[in-house]
Design a protein around this motif. Structure first.
Motif, mmCIF file in Angstrom:
data_model
loop_
_atom_site.group_PDB
_atom_site.id
_atom_site.type_symbol
_atom_site.label_atom_id
_atom_site.label_comp_id
_atom_site.label_asym_id
_atom_site.label_seq_id
_atom_site.Cartn_x
_atom_site.Cartn_y
_atom_site.Cartn_z
ATOM 1 N N SER A 1 0.968 -1.186 -0.116
ATOM 2 C CA SER A 1 0.143 0.135 -0.083
ATOM 3 C C SER A 1 0.967 1.405 -0.055
ATOM 4 O O SER A 1 0.469 2.071 -0.800
ATOM 5 C CB SER A 1 -0.867 -0.108 1.195
ATOM 6 N N TRP B 1 2.024 9.038 -6.273
ATOM 7 C CA TRP B 1 2.730 10.393 -6.148
ATOM 8 C C TRP B 1 3.710 10.753 -7.240
ATOM 9 O O TRP B 1 3.665 11.819 -7.628
ATOM 10 C CB TRP B 1 3.046 10.427 -4.850
ATOM 11 N N LYS C 1 1.070 3.917 -3.197
ATOM 12 C CA LYS C 1 0.865 5.489 -2.830
ATOM 13 C C LYS C 1 2.098 6.505 -3.347
ATOM 14 O O LYS C 1 1.858 7.284 -3.957
ATOM 15 C CB LYS C 1 0.811 5.883 -1.273
#
Length: 265
Positions: free
Chosen positions: A75, A83, A79
């Motif tokens: 996870s 980004w 992310k």
């Protein structure tokens, strides 16, 4: 009020304990108890089954924890990727007409290289903190050295006082290895290892690394020794010879010179 009979009170407690055990739910399969009774193992199979169940429960707990950590790691990586790879506007991901996020290769490369550089700088900073916070200088009476990995890793033994024995509290193990940081040893064999005599020498060493004198077994078990990057050695003084002669570290007679003198005569 008459005093309560101790025998009656003891019988009441035994009855309560028996009832509590009887009322407890036995989750073991019926065949376990039946097989145990038929084989007349006197609870041996039941104990084995219970132990096996406990081990399985602990193993499942560890596996669940590992799976939770793996999910958290994926996870977090996801992310970071979103980004770094997707274009944003006002803090929100920009979408195409079909609703898919807009991927930017140039942005991804720039941010990825920036993260690599940041991790590298953090690693250098932590290495510097470790080096300067654990740096030391001490006098070591060497007892032997050996090559562990050619050109990369070496070890030597010694003591911080005399008489010397690596089994005593003053005995220590050191290592010499290549290091990319603080300081940079290109050739540890030539720079440090070659300057250490095989035995019977007093060496002033400089190094870095944690050392727990009261827990020497940790260093030996893990092969985790202090690193040496500078060494300067000298012969024993007369006072040091007197302290060390009983320990057997200093040879009072040089066998080679004795043999050569006999050959001359």
């Amino acid at each position: 009020m008459p005093e309560q009979d101790p025998l009656v009170e003891r019988a009441r407690k035994i009855e309560e304990a028996t009832n509590s055990r009887a009322n407890s739910v036995d989750r073991r399969p019926a065949w376990v108890g039946g097989l145990d009774r038929s084989l007349k193992l006197k609870g041996g199979l039941l104990k084995t089954y219970d132990m096996f169940t406990v081990i399985l429960n602990k193993l499942s707990t560890v596996l669940r924890l590992i799976w939770w950590l793996v999910r958290k790691l994926f996870s977090f990586v996801g992310k970071i990727f979103r980004w770094a790879a997707y274009e944003r506007e006002d803090g929100k991901v920009k979408l195409q007409d079909n609703g898919q996020p807009i991927f930017s290769g140039r942005q991804f490369i720039i941010r990825f290289m920036g993260m690599v550089a940041s991790v590298w700088l953090v690693h250098i900073a932590l290495s510097a903190v470790y080096f300067y916070s654990t740096a030391f200088e001490e006098l070591v009476y060497t007892t032997g050295k050996q090559e562990i990995e050619t050109g990369e890793l070496y070890q030597f033994t010694g003591c911080t006082s005399l008489p010397c024995s690596t089994a005593l509290a003053n005995g220590k193990f050191y290592q010499i290895t290549e290091s990319w940081y603080f300081p940079y040893l290109v050739y540890p064999e030539e720079n440090v290892f070659a300057n250490i005599p095989q035995q019977d020498a007093a060496c002033f060493v400089k190094g870095y690394g944690l050392y727990f004198r009261r827990m020497k077994f940790i260093h030996r078990r893990l092969q985790w020794y202090q690193n040496i990057y500078s060494v300067a050695c000298r012969p024993y003084t007369e006072e040091e010879k007197e302290k060390a002669v009983n320990s057997g570290q200093v040879r009072p007679v040089n066998e080679e010179s004795l043999n050569s003198s006999r050959n001359r005569t």
